[in-house]
Write a protein that holds these residues in place. Structure first.
Motif, PDB file in Angstrom:
ATOM      1  N   ALA A 102       0.319  -1.139   0.352  1.00  0.00           N
ATOM      2  CA  ALA A 102      -0.202   0.056   0.345  1.00  0.00           C
ATOM      3  C   ALA A 102       1.077   1.094   0.415  1.00  0.00           C
ATOM      4  CB  ALA A 102      -0.715   0.034   1.124  1.00  0.00           C
ATOM      5  N   SER A 103       1.598   1.685   0.922  1.00  0.00           N
ATOM      6  CA  SER A 103       2.506   1.885   1.397  1.00  0.00           C
ATOM      7  C   SER A 103       3.797   2.830  -0.714  1.00  0.00           C
ATOM      8  CB  SER A 103       3.641   2.108   2.335  1.00  0.00           C
ATOM      9  OG  SER A 103       5.066   3.432   2.262  1.00  0.00           O
ATOM     10  N   GLN A 104       3.625   1.577  -1.171  1.00  0.00           N
ATOM     11  CA  GLN A 104       5.041   1.604  -2.192  1.00  0.00           C
ATOM     12  C   GLN A 104       3.867   1.845  -3.091  1.00  0.00           C
ATOM     13  OE1 GLN A 104       6.177  -2.032  -3.385  1.00  0.00           O
ATOM     14  NE2 GLN A 104       7.889  -1.645  -4.756  1.00  0.00           N
ATOM     15  N   GLN A 105       2.436   1.667  -3.375  1.00  0.00           N
ATOM     16  CA  GLN A 105       1.939   2.067  -4.490  1.00  0.00           C
ATOM     17  C   GLN A 105       1.705   3.317  -3.750  1.00  0.00           C
ATOM     18  OE1 GLN A 105      -0.760  -0.804  -5.868  1.00  0.00           O
ATOM     19  NE2 GLN A 105      -2.881   0.445  -6.555  1.00  0.00           N
ATOM     20  N   ALA A 106       1.408   3.975  -2.995  1.00  0.00           N
ATOM     21  CA  ALA A 106       0.875   5.341  -2.364  1.00  0.00           C
ATOM     22  C   ALA A 106       2.110   6.015  -3.179  1.00  0.00           C
ATOM     23  CB  ALA A 106       0.467   5.579  -1.104  1.00  0.00           C
ATOM     24  N   HIS A 107       3.251   5.650  -3.310  1.00  0.00           N
ATOM     25  CA  HIS A 107       4.502   5.920  -3.889  1.00  0.00           C
ATOM     26  C   HIS A 107       4.740   6.831  -4.861  1.00  0.00           C
ATOM     27  CE1 HIS A 107       9.365   8.268  -2.559  1.00  0.00           C
ATOM     28  NE2 HIS A 107       8.065   8.629  -2.467  1.00  0.00           N
ATOM     29  N   LEU A 108       4.082   5.619  -5.289  1.00  0.00           N
ATOM     30  CA  LEU A 108       4.271   5.667  -6.882  1.00  0.00           C
ATOM     31  C   LEU A 108       3.067   6.232  -7.980  1.00  0.00           C
ATOM     32  CD1 LEU A 108       4.986   1.862  -7.633  1.00  0.00           C
ATOM     33  CD2 LEU A 108       6.835   4.273  -8.521  1.00  0.00           C
ATOM     34  N   ALA A 109       2.021   6.146  -7.025  1.00  0.00           N
ATOM     35  CA  ALA A 109       0.968   6.908  -7.873  1.00  0.00           C
ATOM     36  C   ALA A 109       1.155   8.251  -7.211  1.00  0.00           C
ATOM     37  CB  ALA A 109      -0.623   6.615  -6.883  1.00  0.00           C
ATOM     38  N   GLN A 110       2.003   9.533  -6.631  1.00  0.00           N
ATOM     39  CA  GLN A 110       2.260  10.372  -6.622  1.00  0.00           C
ATOM     40  C   GLN A 110       3.235  10.744  -7.184  1.00  0.00           C
ATOM     41  OE1 GLN A 110       3.723  11.182  -2.925  1.00  0.00           O
ATOM     42  NE2 GLN A 110       3.853  13.415  -2.947  1.00  0.00           N
ATOM     43  N   VAL A 111       4.787   9.789  -7.257  1.00  0.00           N
ATOM     44  CA  VAL A 111       5.240  10.778  -8.543  1.00  0.00           C
ATOM     45  C   VAL A 111       5.132  10.546  -9.574  1.00  0.00           C
ATOM     46  CG1 VAL A 111       7.688   9.308  -9.636  1.00  0.00           C
ATOM     47  CG2 VAL A 111       7.531   9.189  -6.861  1.00  0.00           C
ATOM     48  N   LEU A 112       4.299   9.079  -9.859  1.00  0.00           N
ATOM     49  CA  LEU A 112       3.730   9.412 -11.529  1.00  0.00           C
ATOM     50  C   LEU A 112       2.272  11.015 -11.366  1.00  0.00           C
ATOM     51  CD1 LEU A 112       3.146   6.025 -11.741  1.00  0.00           C
ATOM     52  CD2 LEU A 112       5.016   7.001 -13.008  1.00  0.00           C
TER      53      LEU A 112
END
Length: 272
Positions: free
Chosen positions: A158-168
């Motif tokens: 969940a944390s990984q996806q949240a970070h990736l979503a923000q960066v993308l």
């Protein structure tokens, strides 16, 4: 449990809670999501930048390649353009490098182990209990649990996806702008290549016509071979420009789609 002292009951409850908490976190760390594989595939598309750099270098070398075929007037013009190309070369390289570094960073963020904190959480061990007489009281037990909670938030799918979503999401607009710049440069390189082709092949057409005599038969044969070789060289260069532009466009589309998909998925997870 009712016969145990209160401090022991609190310790057992805390140990049970922490064990369940760690189990849930560790399960979250190993949950695979297809979006991560898609991001890694997107990052692998950085290879198109190698093709761009090669075509950019070919553009910079235009004058050296065309020089033997230039008239004095054409030589003066191309010498000036050569200076301009070489002056801009470093900034062009930086544009492509920025895109490459961004994609490489995305690949690392989407790595399966990038947000794996299992070893850190496992190393924390079991729950602790208060020992008022030795300086460890309930405040310290609570702080211990809260600190592990913070550690858990650094890891997991969940944390990984949240970070990736923000960066993308935040990186999409500047990436699209840089890709548009690279596309414009490729269009310029393609046009410049057409101009070089016209100058070189035009000169060979004229020279072959004048050399097509019995006395200069060998010269005419060599010129015709060169003409065929140059014609194929410019044809392939044009195809490479077209292919590189298509690959950059595909890269931009895939990034935008992933940014939208991950942002939507993250919003759904947040709403749960």
């Amino acid at each position: 449990m009712s016969t145990l002292p209160a401090c022991h009951r609190r310790a057992l409850c805390l140990k049970l809670y922490l064990s369940l908490f760690l189990a849930a976190v560790l399960c979250g760390c190993t949950t695979a999501r297809p979006e991560l594989a898609q991001v890694r595939a997107l990052a692998a598309g950085a290879d198109v930048l190698t093709a761009f750099n090669e075509l950019a270098q070919r553009h910079v070398d235009t004058y050296q390649r065309a020089r033997p075929y230039l008239s004095p007037a054409e030589d003066a013009r191309e010498r000036l353009l050569d200076a301009q190309r070489r002056a801009a070369q470093a900034d062009v390289a930086r544009l492509a490098q920025a895109v490459r570094l961004y994609l490489q960073a995305l690949g690392r963020l989407a790595d399966a182990d990038a947000y794996d904190v299992q070893s850190e959480l496992a190393g924390a061990g079991a729950a602790i209990r208060a020992w008022p007489g030795s300086g460890i009281d309930d405040r310290h037990v609570s702080a211990y649990t809260l600190l592990l909670q913070q550690l858990s938030r650094l890891g997991g799918a969940a944390s990984q996806q949240a970070h990736l979503a923000q960066v993308l999401h935040e990186g999409d607009a500047p990436l699209q702008a840089l890709l548009a710049a690279l596309d414009s440069l490729l269009a310029l390189y393609d046009k410049s290549g057409d101009n070089e082709r016209d100058m070189v092949l035009g000169l060979l057409d004229v020279e072959i016509a004048y050399a097509d005599t019995p006395q200069q038969r060998l010269l005419a044969v060599l010129a015709k071979n060169m003409q065929q070789s140059k014609t194929e060289e410019y044809r392939l260069a044009g195809l490479r420009h077209t292919l590189a532009r298509r690959q950059l466009a595909a890269l931009g589309r895939e990034h935008a789609q992933l940014a939208a998909a991950l942002t939507t998925t993250e919003a759904r997870w947040t709403d749960r």
